[in-house]
Design a protein around this motif. Structure first.
Motif, PDB file in Angstrom:
ATOM      1  N   ILE A 131       0.859  -1.185   0.000  1.00 34.62           N
ATOM      2  CA  ILE A 131       0.000   0.000   0.000  1.00 34.62           C
ATOM      3  C   ILE A 131       0.897   1.236   0.000  1.00 34.62           C
ATOM      4  N   PRO A 132       1.006   1.921  -1.125  1.00 33.44           N
ATOM      5  CA  PRO A 132       1.801   3.149  -1.160  1.00 33.44           C
ATOM      6  C   PRO A 132       1.049   4.313  -0.511  1.00 33.44           C
ATOM      7  N   THR A 133       1.795   5.205   0.102  1.00 34.72           N
ATOM      8  CA  THR A 133       1.224   6.441   0.626  1.00 34.72           C
ATOM      9  C   THR A 133       2.274   7.538   0.540  1.00 34.72           C
ATOM     10  N   ILE A 134       1.869   8.740   0.848  1.00 27.41           N
ATOM     11  CA  ILE A 134       2.813   9.842   0.853  1.00 27.41           C
ATOM     12  C   ILE A 134       3.777   9.696   2.026  1.00 27.41           C
ATOM     13  N   HIS A 135       4.927  10.297   1.916  1.00 28.56           N
ATOM     14  CA  HIS A 135       5.882  10.271   3.014  1.00 28.56           C
ATOM     15  C   HIS A 135       5.313  11.099   4.166  1.00 28.56           C
ATOM     16  N   PRO A 136       5.486  10.662   5.419  1.00 27.19           N
ATOM     17  CA  PRO A 136       4.940  11.444   6.538  1.00 27.19           C
ATOM     18  C   PRO A 136       5.469  12.870   6.604  1.00 27.19           C
ATOM     19  N   ALA A 137       6.656  13.115   6.064  1.00 27.32           N
ATOM     20  CA  ALA A 137       7.181  14.482   6.027  1.00 27.32           C
ATOM     21  C   ALA A 137       6.292  15.373   5.170  1.00 27.32           C
ATOM     22  N   ALA A 138       5.758  14.824   4.080  1.00 27.22           N
ATOM     23  CA  ALA A 138       4.858  15.600   3.211  1.00 27.22           C
ATOM     24  C   ALA A 138       3.564  15.928   3.943  1.00 27.22           C
ATOM     25  N   ALA A 139       3.049  14.955   4.716  1.00 22.80           N
ATOM     26  CA  ALA A 139       1.830  15.191   5.497  1.00 22.80           C
ATOM     27  C   ALA A 139       2.076  16.180   6.624  1.00 22.80           C
ATOM     28  N   LEU A 140       3.297  16.202   7.120  1.00 22.76           N
ATOM     29  CA  LEU A 140       3.655  17.113   8.211  1.00 22.76           C
ATOM     30  C   LEU A 140       3.722  18.558   7.716  1.00 22.76           C
ATOM     31  N   TYR A 141       4.323  18.742   6.548  1.00 19.13           N
ATOM     32  CA  TYR A 141       4.522  20.094   6.031  1.00 19.13           C
ATOM     33  C   TYR A 141       3.328  20.623   5.248  1.00 19.13           C
ATOM     34  N   ASN A 142       2.434  19.739   4.841  1.00 14.05           N
ATOM     35  CA  ASN A 142       1.212  20.150   4.153  1.00 14.05           C
ATOM     36  C   ASN A 142       0.024  19.489   4.855  1.00 14.05           C
TER      37      ASN A 142
END
Length: 221
Positions: free
Chosen positions: A160-171
């Motif tokens: 299951i691919p997802t966005i990197h948590p850093a991307a969710a943190l900054y956006n």
């Protein structure tokens, strides 16, 4: 390939197969349950990970841990690692030769753990996994949130691919997507475990009934 965790982790810690060993402080093998059903694979260690030798312990790692625990698992119950085990300078993208050099380590980790579900954190992890399963990922936003079933290194697995948590943190607008993808992965694990328990329970019940039935027939004879 490595047949033992001790041999594998020592090889990663002492690795000099690419130029990243010259700039790292610590290699980051990974951590968590060696019997995990759920595995998380990110891109590469960051600054905090390079300092500590542990994966996902910075701000993005905190978000990952909180989200895992929000949906019913503990961090210690999963296994977390990266495609490459040393921090690229200034957190630049991993280079192809670095990924190639590190791939035997990740392959060995997957073969030793044999996870049921792997969450790919970001495009590098998604590309690494899906390519080896015969899929093509046209950008993380197009392939995230889907379950890719197939064979990876001879193991039946769901990716299951997802966005990197850093991307969710900054956006923050991406955070619901990140959470829903992790929820999907964790629910799949919990559902599979519940089915296994039910199957075992039914099997035991049938065995008891068979015993009673068999005893009754013997008494009648």
């Amino acid at each position: 390939m490595f047949s033992s965790w001790k041999e594998l982790e020592q090889a990663i810690i002492n690795c000099k197969k690419c130029l990243l060993h010259k700039t790292r402080k610590n290699a980051v093998p990974g951590e968590g349950s060696k019997n995990a059903k759920l595995m998380f694979i990110g891109e590469a260690p960051g600054a905090v990970e390079d300092e500590t030798g542990r994966p996902f312990v910075g701000a993005a790692g905190k978000l990952l841990t909180e989200t895992i625990e929000k949906f019913g698992l503990k961090r210690a119950e999963v296994y977390i690692t990266n495609v490459i085990k040393c921090r690229p300078p200034s957190n630049r993208d991993p280079r192809e030769e670095e990924i190639e050099s590190c791939s035997p380590y990740l392959e060995s980790q997957i073969l030793l753990i044999k996870p049921s579900v792997i969450v790919a954190l970001g495009r590098f992890a998604a590309t690494w996994l899906l390519t080896r399963m015969g899929y093509h990922c046209q950008g993380i936003m197009k392939c995230r949130g889907k379950v890719y079933r197939g064979t990876l290194l001879g193991i039946e697995v769901n990716v299951i691919p997802t966005i990197h948590p850093a991307a969710a943190l900054y956006n923050p607008r991406l955070r619901p997507l990140f959470e829903s993808d992790l929820k999907l992965a964790i629910e799949k694990i919990i559902s599979k475990e519940e089915k296994t328990i039910t199957k075992i329970s039914k099997s035991k019940t049938r065995s008891l009934l068979d015993f009673i039935s068999s005893s009754s027939r013997k008494d009648q004879n």
